[in-house]
Design an enzyme around this catalytic site. Structure first.
Site, PDB file in Angstrom:
ATOM      1  N   ARG A  62      35.333  34.492  49.940  1.00 40.29           N
ATOM      2  CA  ARG A  62      35.329  35.329  51.083  1.00 40.29           C
ATOM      3  C   ARG A  62      35.401  34.464  52.326  1.00 40.29           C
ATOM      4  NH1 ARG A  62      31.023  39.906  52.715  1.00 40.29           N
ATOM      5  NH2 ARG A  62      32.313  41.398  54.310  1.00 40.29           N
TER       6      ARG A  62
ATOM      7  N   GLU B 169      36.873  39.544  56.062  1.00 38.46           N
ATOM      8  CA  GLU B 169      36.686  38.227  55.889  1.00 38.46           C
ATOM      9  C   GLU B 169      35.877  37.571  57.280  1.00 38.46           C
ATOM     10  OE1 GLU B 169      38.926  36.329  52.148  1.00 38.46           O
ATOM     11  OE2 GLU B 169      39.881  36.562  54.130  1.00 38.46           O
TER      12      GLU B 169
ATOM     13  N   THR C 253      49.197  33.250  52.999  1.00 39.10           N
ATOM     14  CA  THR C 253      50.087  32.169  53.505  1.00 39.10           C
ATOM     15  C   THR C 253      51.330  32.003  52.582  1.00 39.10           C
ATOM     16  OG1 THR C 253      48.770  30.609  52.163  1.00 39.10           O
ATOM     17  CG2 THR C 253      48.511  30.838  54.632  1.00 39.10           C
TER      18      THR C 253
ATOM     19  N   PHE D 256      38.073  31.909  52.661  1.00 34.20           N
ATOM     20  CA  PHE D 256      38.975  31.357  51.918  1.00 34.20           C
ATOM     21  C   PHE D 256      39.264  29.877  52.863  1.00 34.20           C
ATOM     22  CE2 PHE D 256      43.323  30.587  49.918  1.00 34.20           C
ATOM     23  CZ  PHE D 256      42.943  30.938  48.542  1.00 34.20           C
TER      24      PHE D 256
ATOM     25  N   GLU E  10      39.228  36.719  41.386  1.00 32.73           N
ATOM     26  CA  GLU E  10      40.423  36.959  41.598  1.00 32.73           C
ATOM     27  C   GLU E  10      41.057  36.080  40.712  1.00 32.73           C
ATOM     28  OE1 GLU E  10      43.733  35.237  45.066  1.00 32.73           O
ATOM     29  OE2 GLU E  10      41.578  35.672  45.654  1.00 32.73           O
TER      30      GLU E  10
ATOM     31  N   GLN F 278      40.010  41.205  40.322  1.00 22.71           N
ATOM     32  CA  GLN F 278      40.537  41.407  41.805  1.00 22.71           C
ATOM     33  C   GLN F 278      41.953  41.169  41.623  1.00 22.71           C
ATOM     34  OE1 GLN F 278      37.160  38.654  43.672  1.00 22.71           O
ATOM     35  NE2 GLN F 278      38.701  39.326  45.054  1.00 22.71           N
TER      36      GLN F 278
END
Length: 612
Positions: A194, A544, A293, A196, A84, A49
């Site tokens: 998914r 998500e 973020t 997070f 990821e 990813q």
């Protein structure tokens, strides 16, 4: 904080656990490494990813510059966050081996190897103390979140950060004292999944709201509506939410479309007539912040080529993994260039075409890459404008051919970054999210009080997705996300041996949702007439956010258990941890049978398995 608790009429304390969840993508971690003969160049086909992270990791272990490594990905057989960072372990090792033997190498993990080594969603423990008035209005909240991070940090700090930002869900919290702890343990490092960290924080908050409702003797809907964020109010970390009015609209439409009040009466009547079968009905709101973020990650890039025959080749930084990203990007290009989508093709994602990309994660890939595609296509469309004006009766292919003969550049790059300030933890100021999306879900379940089995009779979802680019894809994402969340909150449970061996290493022991777990009646509606100007084509993120709406099933189960306990004269509140498995449902339905099986005394036996 102190004044908030002092002014509160009631104070309750509690805790809740939420277990891990396996990604269980159809395609396990896989990779092909192809060493080239020229100057230590390495080409890698990786199920990843985050292509940039794979590129830099492989370059570092090989001791070469980044430009000597090219990562290529056509599509993934599912990712959900599990590819990821964790894909780098396999691709880096394979690249070293391929360099050593001088031949292409391929590796794909078996399912048990993948589950035992690549990490899961973080298990969470939430401990809270909340003060509120007699009418259920929250005055103060102190909460500590603990995550099982495994043996390495990986993305655990970012997961905890997102959990802290979302612990309030849709509610106004005037005084908050929140702490997050990433706990190092001796299991494989847990990683992105998914949502997070958000689903865990949401569930703990909704459990807290249920406890307030029980303490005040008011309906849960009344407590939730009383504490909803209102227009003009901010999150507890001081970010204003422009779309907060859409939350109430989703909530009201969901109540109306689900016939909530009528069905609530029918559920009560059913429970009155049946002793060993009970039903529960619950509605859950959702307010989800969209964006990474880490500010530097909120960027997208694209490379668009127009060939002489008028066909278009599209490249961007997003990875297709079943979420419909390639389809949406083609639609964006088609709208911008004003040509049919069948004239546009996306080859693959690779680091030698679009470099320095952000991971395909966080539900923002359509936002970031879509805007980059739009910018690149707008450049090309503008270059063709003179030819359209000269010969307005001609076709797209004619204009392209004319510009080619006129030596006009027919390729362009697009780059986009979201206008985010980010959040400063030192000053506690800033905006960590680009925008928010809202939703609500009503679920009705029926449980078997003797076996703990349950069935979801009906689910109604209303979701704010802005002006959807592709409603079919978005509704599919809502349905898929809901079912994955349903697995998290009711079925999927990791179990370890006392010596630390993972027991749930395959579908024989680890159960994910199947066809029979889909709600008998499943209704999904998109909020109408709410275009969003901050995103490409006014279409909001959707990957998500819907996952947590499966929390409506969890709390409907809890309502059904409560009805069973009342038949036994038990009126007190009770604790139900996630997942609400058949075992937990059965034992929570306290009756003459469960009394014969008191909890075992810790330390006096060796358990067959251990939960996180």
């Amino acid at each position: 904080m102190t004044k908030g608790f002092e002014s509160s009429d009631k104070i309750i304390e509690g805790e809740m656990r939420i277990g891990e969840q396996e990604h269980f993508y159809l395609e396990t971690q896989s990779c092909i490494a192809v060493p080239k003969q020229e100057e230590d160049f390495m080409e890698v086909f990786s199920a990843a990813q985050d292509l940039y992270l794979s590129q830099t990791t492989i370059a570092n272990v090989l001791g070469v510059k980044y430009h000597k490594v090219n990562i290529r990905t056509k599509r993934l057989g599912g990712g959900f966050g599990g590819k990821e960072t964790r894909s780098c372990n396999l691709s880096a090792a394979l690249a070293v081996a391929a360099r050593r033997v001088g031949r292409p190498l391929r590796c794909m993990l078996d399912r048990d190897e993948d589950m035992a080594s690549t990490g899961t969603r973080h298990a969470f423990l939430g401990r809270y103390k909340v003060g509120f008035s007699n009418d259920g209005k929250i005055q103060s909240l102190k909460i500590c979140l603990y995550s099982n991070s495994g043996n390495a940090l990986d993305l655990s700090a970012s997961v905890m950060e997102c959990a802290l930002f979302h612990l309030q869900n849709a509610y106004h919290l005037p005084n908050v004292d929140a702490y997050g702890y990433c706990c190092k343990t001796n299991i494989p490092s847990n990683t992105a999944f998914r949502g997070f960290g958000r689903p865990q924080a949401f569930l703990i908050m909704e459990n807290l709201m249920s406890e307030i409702s029980f303490s005040c003797g008011m309906t849960k809907n009344m407590i939730r509506e009383l504490n909803f964020l209102q227009v003009g109010q901010s999150t507890y970390y001081n970010q204003k939410i422009d779309e907060v009015h859409l939350l109430k609209r989703c909530w009201d439409e969901c109540l109306e479309k689900s016939d909530y009040e009528v069905r609530q009466s029918k559920v009560a009547e059913f429970n009155r007539l049946h002793r060993w079968k009970k039903r529960g009905l619950s509605i859950i709101p959702l307010l989800y912040g969209v964006g990474f973020t880490e500010v530097f990650m909120n960027k997208g890039a694209a490379f668009v080529i127009i060939y002489q025959d008028g066909s278009v080749l599209l490249s961007h930084g997003g990875v297709e993994m079943g979420q419909g990203l390639y389809t949406k990007m083609i639609q964006v290009a088609s709208r911008t260039l004003k040509i049919p989508s069948d004239q546009i093709f996306t080859d693959e994602t690779s680091t030698n075409k679009v470099p320095n990309t952000s991971p395909t994660a966080g539900s923002v890939s359509s936002d970031l890459n879509g805007m980059a595609v739009k910018i690149a296509c707008e450049k090309l469309y503008k270059r063709l404008e003179p030819y359209r004006k000269q010969k307005p009766d001609k076709t797209w292919s004619d204009w392209v051919a004319a510009s080619y003969m006129d030596r006009v550049s027919l390729f362009a790059t697009g780059f986009y970054k979201t206008p985010l300030t980010g959040f400063d933890w030192n000053t506690k100021t800033g905006e960590p999210f680009h925008y928010f999306t809202s939703g609500a879900a009503v679920s009705e379940v029926e449980i078997d009080c003797l076996t703990g089995d349950h069935v979801v009779l009906r689910t109604d979802i209303v979701m704010d997705v802005g002006d959807s680019i592709n409603p079919a894809i978005d509704i599919g994402q809502i349905e898929g996300g809901f079912i994955q969340g349903y697995g998290l909150f009711t079925l999927e449970e990791h179990r370890w041996s006392p010596s630390g061996q993972l027991l749930t290493k395959g579908p024989g022991f680890y159960k994910i949702p199947s066809f029979t777990d889909i709600p008998v009646e499943f209704n999904v509606s998109l909020l109408d007439g709410v275009p969003h100007t901050k995103v490409v084509c006014s279409s909001k993120a959707i990957g998500e956010p819907p996952l947590f709406l499966a929390g409506s099933v969890f709390f409907a189960i809890k309502e059904a258990i409560l009805a069973s306990r009342k038949d036994c004269g038990i009126e007190s509140s009770f604790r139900l941890d996630s997942p609400a498995t058949a075992e937990r449902i059965r034992m929570a339905c306290s009756d003459t049978f469960t009394e014969k099986f008191p909890p075992a005394v810790p330390g006096q036996f060796t358990p067959f398995f251990i939960r996180s």
